[in-house]
Scaffold this active site. Structure first.
Site, PDB file in Angstrom:
ATOM      1  N   ASP A   9       0.889  -1.261  -0.214  1.00  0.00           N
ATOM      2  CA  ASP A   9       0.035   0.043  -0.123  1.00  0.00           C
ATOM      3  C   ASP A   9       0.840   1.274   0.016  1.00  0.00           C
ATOM      4  OD1 ASP A   9      -1.904   1.845   0.269  1.00  0.00           O
ATOM      5  OD2 ASP A   9      -2.702   1.048   1.983  1.00  0.00           O
ATOM      6  N   ASP A 103      -3.841   2.545  -5.318  1.00  0.00           N
ATOM      7  CA  ASP A 103      -2.626   2.416  -4.432  1.00  0.00           C
ATOM      8  C   ASP A 103      -2.307   1.146  -3.575  1.00  0.00           C
ATOM      9  OD1 ASP A 103      -4.637   3.100  -2.679  1.00  0.00           O
ATOM     10  OD2 ASP A 103      -3.249   4.655  -1.576  1.00  0.00           O
ATOM     11  N   GLU A 104      -2.954   0.310  -4.039  1.00  0.00           N
ATOM     12  CA  GLU A 104      -2.855  -0.998  -3.065  1.00  0.00           C
ATOM     13  C   GLU A 104      -3.030  -2.310  -3.974  1.00  0.00           C
ATOM     14  OE1 GLU A 104      -5.656  -1.900   0.396  1.00  0.00           O
ATOM     15  OE2 GLU A 104      -6.130   0.096  -0.111  1.00  0.00           O
TER      16      GLU A 104
HETATM   17 MG    MG Z   1      -2.445   4.239   0.278  1.00  0.00          MG
END
Ligand code: MG
Length: 418
Positions: A9, A103-104
């Site tokens: 992340d 974003d993961e």
């Molecule tokens: Mg993040």
């Protein structure tokens, strides 16, 4: 044999991207998000979080908590670019990758440990990402997605935490139930009311009781609290699209009826988008005339899953595509160029009220069925429903002649990290 699942992340992703392109933003309290007071915070820097600012918080509250913070609107094109770069790096090194949001990432690296320690491998990948993209990132390594994600969250920022199978309960039990993935604010309130605050307590409640209390999601939550999660890491496929079309039994020229149908289709697709955490950046409408001539038009738009925005655009597209005084035999709408975006309706027009409205509607749809609650005009389309084909297919199958940019791409990420 235990699996090895890594969760990665990017730390305060939107903030980090902005700092890459403007170094004057480094080290200051920075908020990406709502430009108006009615908006919500998309992402807050660590310096702003110290004052209690959180993602998903109303902007007016953030302004009160941290008046000195610099507030900027998001630049979704920049975030997409940064995200693609990181995705490429991970994809190059990992056997099985799932991109669960902008974003993961989840990786299944089971088996790698035979040749190379999984933790060592993950650490090196993380260092490579930081070096090549300039973006800070954390990872968690464990035996399934739930525990790995929690390990990432506990290790942040710049975390690198490994939780082995025997340590799962001692790691999870003392944590607040809020930290368990899948527990939103309303579930948290429900659990608090009956005195369940720690994951360890939740894990002791029989699954059937949780099922009665929270429905199907209660059973899942109960399993997760025990550190059990069999959800597989799903291979990443780039752009997807979601579409729906109707072929009429009798060709029609009735625009009112077409608009009504379109409303129902857009509504269904929007619900699907939100249920699977997608946002779309392109909408197209196609019609087939009675002589089989096919016409279609599309708009490129700011990322959204908002019914109203997409309905309005679908109507505009229908107006511009339906030019001939001829009956039509088919109408279709598709959302293309999807990206993952959790708890988001619109990249930059979300307000608290809107999020609450959509969350409530979607909860009712999930709990009962998707027709249980509908926008006024969409309801009528269900009375005359004809052939219904909806599917997710690769966007490259769809070719359209025109392209119109309606908005600049601006926006922000919106999710509760904690
Ligand atoms: Mg993040």
């Amino acid at each position: 044999m235990d699996k090895a699942v890594v969760h990665l992340d990017l730390d305060t992703f939107f903030v980090s991207c902005q700092r890459l392109v403007d170094s004057s933003l480094i080290g200051i309290p920075l908020i990406i998000g709502g430009s108006s007071n009615r908006g919500v915070v998309s992402c807050a820097s660590m310096e702003a979080r110290k004052f209690g600012v959180r993602s998903g918080m109303p902007q007016y509250l953030a302004n009160k908590l941290c008046p000195q913070a610099k507030v900027i609107r998001g630049d979704f094109e920049l975030y997409t670019k940064c995200s693609d770069l990181v995705t490429d790096i991970i994809q190059e090194s990992s056997p099985l990758m799932e991109k669960s949001s902008i974003d993961e990432f989840y990786l299944d690296i089971t088996g790698l440990d035979k040749y190379f320690g999984c933790y060592k491998w993950s650490t090196e990948l993380r260092q490579r990402i930081i070096k090549e993209s300039g973006l800070p990132i954390s990872f968690g390594l464990s035996v399934n997605k739930t525990v790995s994600k929690m390990a990432t969250n506990e290790g942040k920022p710049l975390g690198a935490l490994k939780i082995e199978a025997p340590e799962i309960h001692s790691f999870m039990n003392p944590l607040s139930v809020k930290r368990l993935p899948g527990i939103g604010n309303s579930t948290f309130q429900t659990l608090s009311r009956i005195g369940i605050r720690k994951i360890g307590t939740l894990a002791e409640v029989p699954m059937e009781v949780m099922g009665k209390l929270l429905g199907k999601s209660g059973m899942t939550i109960s399993q997760r609290a025990k550190g059990i999660d069999h959800t597989p890491v799903k291979p990443y496929s780039k752009r997807k699209s979601l579409s729906k079309e109707r072929t009429f039994q009798q060709d029609t020229i009735d625009k009112g009826y077409l608009r009504t149908l379109l409303t129902g289709m857009v509504e269904d697709l929007c619900f699907k988008l939100r249920s699977d955490n997608w946002l779309t950046s392109n909408i197209s409408v196609k019609i087939k005339y009675t002589n089989f001539d096919t016409e279609s038009k599309q708009y490129s738009i700011n990322y959204t899953s908002c019914d109203f925005t997409l309905m309005r655009l679908a109507f505009e597209l229908l107006e511009s595509v339906y030019q001939r005084r001829m009956r039509i035999r088919l109408i279709g709408v598709s959302f293309n160029k999807l990206v993952k975006g959790r708890h988001q309706i619109d990249m930059f027009e979300d307000t608290e009220e809107k999020l609450a409205l959509y969350n409530t509607m979607d909860r009712i749809k999930t709990r009962f069925h998707k027709g249980a609650i509908q926008w006024g005009t969409g309801f009528m389309s269900k009375q005359k429903e004809e052939k219904d084909d909806s599917e997710i297919k690769p966007a490259q199958d769809i070719l359209f002649p025109s392209n119109r940019h309606l908005y600049e791409s601006v926006g922000g990420d919106q999710k509760y990290h904690r």
